[in-house]
Design a protein around this motif. Structure first.
Motif, PDB file in Angstrom:
ATOM      1  N   GLY A 248      17.997  -5.309   2.121  1.00 52.42           N
ATOM      2  CA  GLY A 248      17.061  -5.543   3.200  1.00 52.42           C
ATOM      3  C   GLY A 248      15.752  -6.123   2.707  1.00 52.42           C
ATOM      4  O   GLY A 248      15.573  -6.399   1.512  1.00 52.42           O
ATOM      5  N   ILE A 249      14.824  -6.304   3.654  1.00 48.69           N
ATOM      6  CA  ILE A 249      13.515  -6.884   3.356  1.00 48.69           C
ATOM      7  C   ILE A 249      12.444  -6.056   4.067  1.00 48.69           C
ATOM      8  O   ILE A 249      12.629  -5.629   5.208  1.00 48.69           O
ATOM      9  N   ILE A 250      11.325  -5.831   3.366  1.00 47.08           N
ATOM     10  CA  ILE A 250      10.144  -5.233   3.987  1.00 47.08           C
ATOM     11  C   ILE A 250       9.048  -6.279   3.988  1.00 47.08           C
ATOM     12  O   ILE A 250       8.697  -6.820   2.936  1.00 47.08           O
ATOM     13  N   ARG A 251       8.508  -6.566   5.164  1.00 50.87           N
ATOM     14  CA  ARG A 251       7.376  -7.490   5.283  1.00 50.87           C
ATOM     15  C   ARG A 251       6.178  -6.729   5.817  1.00 50.87           C
ATOM     16  O   ARG A 251       6.298  -5.922   6.746  1.00 50.87           O
ATOM     17  N   ILE A 252       4.996  -6.998   5.228  1.00 52.29           N
ATOM     18  CA  ILE A 252       3.764  -6.341   5.682  1.00 52.29           C
ATOM     19  C   ILE A 252       2.719  -7.418   5.933  1.00 52.29           C
ATOM     20  O   ILE A 252       2.017  -7.862   5.018  1.00 52.29           O
ATOM     21  N   PRO A 253       2.607  -7.890   7.179  1.00 51.16           N
ATOM     22  CA  PRO A 253       1.576  -8.889   7.490  1.00 51.16           C
ATOM     23  C   PRO A 253       0.185  -8.296   7.264  1.00 51.16           C
ATOM     24  O   PRO A 253      -0.078  -7.137   7.595  1.00 51.16           O
ATOM     25  N   GLY A 254      -0.690  -9.074   6.673  1.00 52.68           N
ATOM     26  CA  GLY A 254      -2.058  -8.617   6.464  1.00 52.68           C
ATOM     27  C   GLY A 254      -2.176  -7.439   5.521  1.00 52.68           C
ATOM     28  O   GLY A 254      -3.110  -6.641   5.641  1.00 52.68           O
ATOM     29  N   GLY A 270      20.433  -7.731   9.960  1.00 51.98           N
ATOM     30  CA  GLY A 270      20.145  -8.635  11.065  1.00 51.98           C
ATOM     31  C   GLY A 270      19.232  -8.069  12.128  1.00 51.98           C
ATOM     32  O   GLY A 270      18.940  -8.740  13.117  1.00 51.98           O
ATOM     33  N   GLU A 271      18.776  -6.830  11.942  1.00 52.58           N
ATOM     34  CA  GLU A 271      17.876  -6.213  12.910  1.00 52.58           C
ATOM     35  C   GLU A 271      16.524  -5.940  12.251  1.00 52.58           C
ATOM     36  O   GLU A 271      16.461  -5.523  11.094  1.00 52.58           O
ATOM     37  N   VAL A 272      15.462  -6.175  13.013  1.00 47.40           N
ATOM     38  CA  VAL A 272      14.115  -5.974  12.487  1.00 47.40           C
ATOM     39  C   VAL A 272      13.470  -4.788  13.203  1.00 47.40           C
ATOM     40  O   VAL A 272      13.352  -4.779  14.430  1.00 47.40           O
ATOM     41  N   GLU A 273      13.081  -3.794  12.424  1.00 45.46           N
ATOM     42  CA  GLU A 273      12.427  -2.605  12.960  1.00 45.46           C
ATOM     43  C   GLU A 273      10.948  -2.643  12.603  1.00 45.46           C
ATOM     44  O   GLU A 273      10.594  -2.857  11.451  1.00 45.46           O
ATOM     45  N   ARG A 274      10.109  -2.427  13.584  1.00 46.83           N
ATOM     46  CA  ARG A 274       8.661  -2.358  13.361  1.00 46.83           C
ATOM     47  C   ARG A 274       8.283  -0.898  13.112  1.00 46.83           C
ATOM     48  O   ARG A 274       8.505  -0.045  13.981  1.00 46.83           O
ATOM     49  N   ILE A 275       7.728  -0.620  11.939  1.00 44.46           N
ATOM     50  CA  ILE A 275       7.405   0.751  11.558  1.00 44.46           C
ATOM     51  C   ILE A 275       5.888   0.916  11.488  1.00 44.46           C
ATOM     52  O   ILE A 275       5.240   0.363  10.594  1.00 44.46           O
ATOM     53  N   PRO A 276       5.297   1.669  12.428  1.00 38.39           N
ATOM     54  CA  PRO A 276       3.850   1.927  12.342  1.00 38.39           C
ATOM     55  C   PRO A 276       3.559   2.759  11.094  1.00 38.39           C
ATOM     56  O   PRO A 276       4.356   3.606  10.704  1.00 38.39           O
ATOM     57  N   VAL A 277       2.416   2.505  10.465  1.00 39.23           N
ATOM     58  CA  VAL A 277       2.061   3.260   9.264  1.00 39.23           C
ATOM     59  C   VAL A 277       0.626   3.757   9.373  1.00 39.23           C
ATOM     60  O   VAL A 277      -0.212   3.153  10.044  1.00 39.23           O
ATOM     61  N   GLU A 278       0.366   4.850   8.692  1.00 37.56           N
ATOM     62  CA  GLU A 278      -0.970   5.446   8.708  1.00 37.56           C
ATOM     63  C   GLU A 278      -1.912   4.663   7.795  1.00 37.56           C
ATOM     64  O   GLU A 278      -1.584   4.367   6.657  1.00 37.56           O
ATOM     65  N   THR A 279      -3.069   4.335   8.316  1.00 35.83           N
ATOM     66  CA  THR A 279      -4.118   3.691   7.517  1.00 35.83           C
ATOM     67  C   THR A 279      -5.269   4.672   7.345  1.00 35.83           C
ATOM     68  O   THR A 279      -5.732   5.261   8.323  1.00 35.83           O
ATOM     69  N   GLY A 280      -5.696   4.857   6.108  1.00 34.28           N
ATOM     70  CA  GLY A 280      -6.755   5.815   5.842  1.00 34.28           C
ATOM     71  C   GLY A 280      -8.035   5.152   5.376  1.00 34.28           C
ATOM     72  O   GLY A 280      -8.068   3.950   5.079  1.00 34.28           O
ATOM     73  N   PRO A 281      -9.124   5.918   5.285  1.00 34.69           N
ATOM     74  CA  PRO A 281     -10.408   5.402   4.806  1.00 34.69           C
ATOM     75  C   PRO A 281     -10.377   5.259   3.282  1.00 34.69           C
ATOM     76  O   PRO A 281     -10.797   6.154   2.549  1.00 34.69           O
ATOM     77  N   GLN A 282      -9.878   4.127   2.804  1.00 35.71           N
ATOM     78  CA  GLN A 282      -9.537   3.985   1.390  1.00 35.71           C
ATOM     79  C   GLN A 282     -10.723   4.187   0.444  1.00 35.71           C
ATOM     80  O   GLN A 282     -10.569   4.750  -0.649  1.00 35.71           O
ATOM     81  N   TYR A 283     -11.899   3.746   0.833  1.00 38.84           N
ATOM     82  CA  TYR A 283     -13.059   3.912  -0.051  1.00 38.84           C
ATOM     83  C   TYR A 283     -13.477   5.377  -0.140  1.00 38.84           C
ATOM     84  O   TYR A 283     -13.815   5.877  -1.217  1.00 38.84           O
ATOM     85  N   LEU A 284     -13.461   6.065   0.985  1.00 38.88           N
ATOM     86  CA  LEU A 284     -13.765   7.493   0.979  1.00 38.88           C
ATOM     87  C   LEU A 284     -12.737   8.248   0.136  1.00 38.88           C
ATOM     88  O   LEU A 284     -13.101   9.120  -0.663  1.00 38.88           O
ATOM     89  N   LEU A 285     -11.468   7.926   0.301  1.00 34.96           N
ATOM     90  CA  LEU A 285     -10.410   8.589  -0.459  1.00 34.96           C
ATOM     91  C   LEU A 285     -10.555   8.328  -1.956  1.00 34.96           C
ATOM     92  O   LEU A 285     -10.322   9.214  -2.780  1.00 34.96           O
ATOM     93  N   GLU A 286     -10.945   7.107  -2.310  1.00 36.51           N
ATOM     94  CA  GLU A 286     -11.179   6.758  -3.704  1.00 36.51           C
ATOM     95  C   GLU A 286     -12.328   7.578  -4.283  1.00 36.51           C
ATOM     96  O   GLU A 286     -12.220   8.152  -5.379  1.00 36.51           O
ATOM     97  N   VAL A 287     -13.441   7.630  -3.550  1.00 39.18           N
ATOM     98  CA  VAL A 287     -14.612   8.380  -4.002  1.00 39.18           C
ATOM     99  C   VAL A 287     -14.267   9.858  -4.166  1.00 39.18           C
ATOM    100  O   VAL A 287     -14.616  10.490  -5.176  1.00 39.18           O
ATOM    101  N   GLU A 288     -13.582  10.425  -3.182  1.00 43.48           N
ATOM    102  CA  GLU A 288     -13.229  11.842  -3.248  1.00 43.48           C
ATOM    103  C   GLU A 288     -12.332  12.149  -4.442  1.00 43.48           C
ATOM    104  O   GLU A 288     -12.516  13.166  -5.120  1.00 43.48           O
TER     105      GLU A 288
END
Length: 330
Positions: A248-254, A270-288
């Motif tokens: 299979g293939i995983i594509r992540i636009p942007g 042959g089927e494409v599934e759209r999988i919502p993913v969690e986005t976190g505050p990456q800079y805060l997580l890095e600092v912590e």
């Protein structure tokens, strides 16, 4: 809760828009002081973010005994000088990527200074703390698309008309590879869990002595896996990531845009599934995460050998390949 007191060396946009808000939002950190060679700018920064102190000299900030850790968002060409000075002042250091804009050897000097002065040093690849990046790694390890055969990583935008932009300044170690190509190298290594064995890379340069405006590379990993990288400071916007596997293939636009409403496109049978993913505050997580290592005297999460040295080793090989127009073995 005990908090790490931070000082900021430089008033760059990345500090204003991302890292300082991350420090302010982190439970284990607090902004204490800012410094700029421009006194008015330092004062404005301190007022904007309610910092206790401001300095018109980086060294003066380093001499402040209240400060435990510093964040360095200075141009690449100044990373070595101020990382070593911060280490000698006994400050823990979070330094923007790439840690060195010149070579792995230069980074080794920086880590040697940190070790000698018993302080922690970490390269600031903030996106690695993103929940959706960690989820992607887990999906690959679980074999969701079978065995990975190719990684396609593109990070491009156009700033070629900004002649005074530090990213176009060769003396400050600017260029597409240092500014954004390092991300394409980093994600490829992270997902593959190791170093490539061969590298071929090409640059487009403004002049022979100028910065690389764009570049394209192929990284070959043991077992027949390829990473195709494109990075550019003079192209139309593109920040996509694609992984091609045996099933299979995983594509992540942007992917490199760190969108709040990010998602994966999983293409299988042959089927494409759209999988919502969690986005976190990456800079805060890095600092912590970095502050946690400081407070508990533990190893920083992005380890030197597995991360910084590995990334710079590949980037060194890419520069060598472009200069010699040949394939470089690692």
């Amino acid at each position: 809760m005990k908090k790490v007191k931070w000082g900021i060396l430089g008033c760059a946009n990345i500090a204003r828009k991302a890292v300082i808000p991350g420090i302010i939002g982190a439970d284990n950190s607090e902004l204490y002081a800012v410094a700029s060679r421009n006194k008015e700018k330092a004062a404005d920064f301190a007022e904007e973010f309610d910092a206790d102190k401001y300095y018109d000299d980086y060294q003066k900030l380093l001499e402040d005994e209240e400060i435990e850790a510093v964040y360095i968002p200075l141009p690449n060409g100044l990373h070595k000088e101020w990382t070593i000075k911060a280490a000698e002042a006994g400050k823990h250091i979070l330094c923007e990527k790439p840690l060195s804009g010149k070579s792995k050897a230069e980074a080794e000097e920086m880590f040697a200074a940190a070790k000698k002065n018993k302080v922690k040093l970490m390269e600031a690849f903030m996106y690695r703390f993103q929940p959706f990046v960690i989820k992607l790694k887990e999906m690959i390890e679980k074999g969701v698309i079978g065995e990975v055969k190719e990684i396609k990583s593109n990070f491009a935008f156009d700033i070629s008309d900004r002649k005074d932009d530090i990213r176009l300044n060769a003396e400050l170690d600017g260029g597409a590879l240092n500014d954004i190509g390092c991300y394409t190298v980093n994600i490829s290594r992270y997902l593959m869990g190791g170093l490539p064995t061969k590298v071929a890379n090409f640059f487009e340069k403004e002049t022979a002595a100028g910065v690389d405006l764009s570049g394209s590379a192929i990284l070959y990993f043991e077992g027949g896996v390829f990473a195709s990288l494109y990075y550019s400071l003079n192209s139309y916007n593109e920040q996509d990531l694609e992984l091609v596997g045996t099933e299979g293939i995983i594509r992540i636009p942007g992917f490199f845009s760190w969108l709040e409403d990010n998602y994966f496109l999983l293409d299988k049978n042959g089927e494409v599934e759209r999988i919502p993913v969690e986005t976190g505050p990456q800079y805060l997580l890095e600092v912590e995460a970095f502050a946690e290592a400081v407070l508990n005297d533990t190893e920083v999460p992005l380890k030197v050998d597995e991360e910084t040295y590995a990334n710079l080793k590949v980037m060194d090989a890419m520069r060598k390949s472009a200069a010699e127009e040949t394939v470089v073995k690692l």
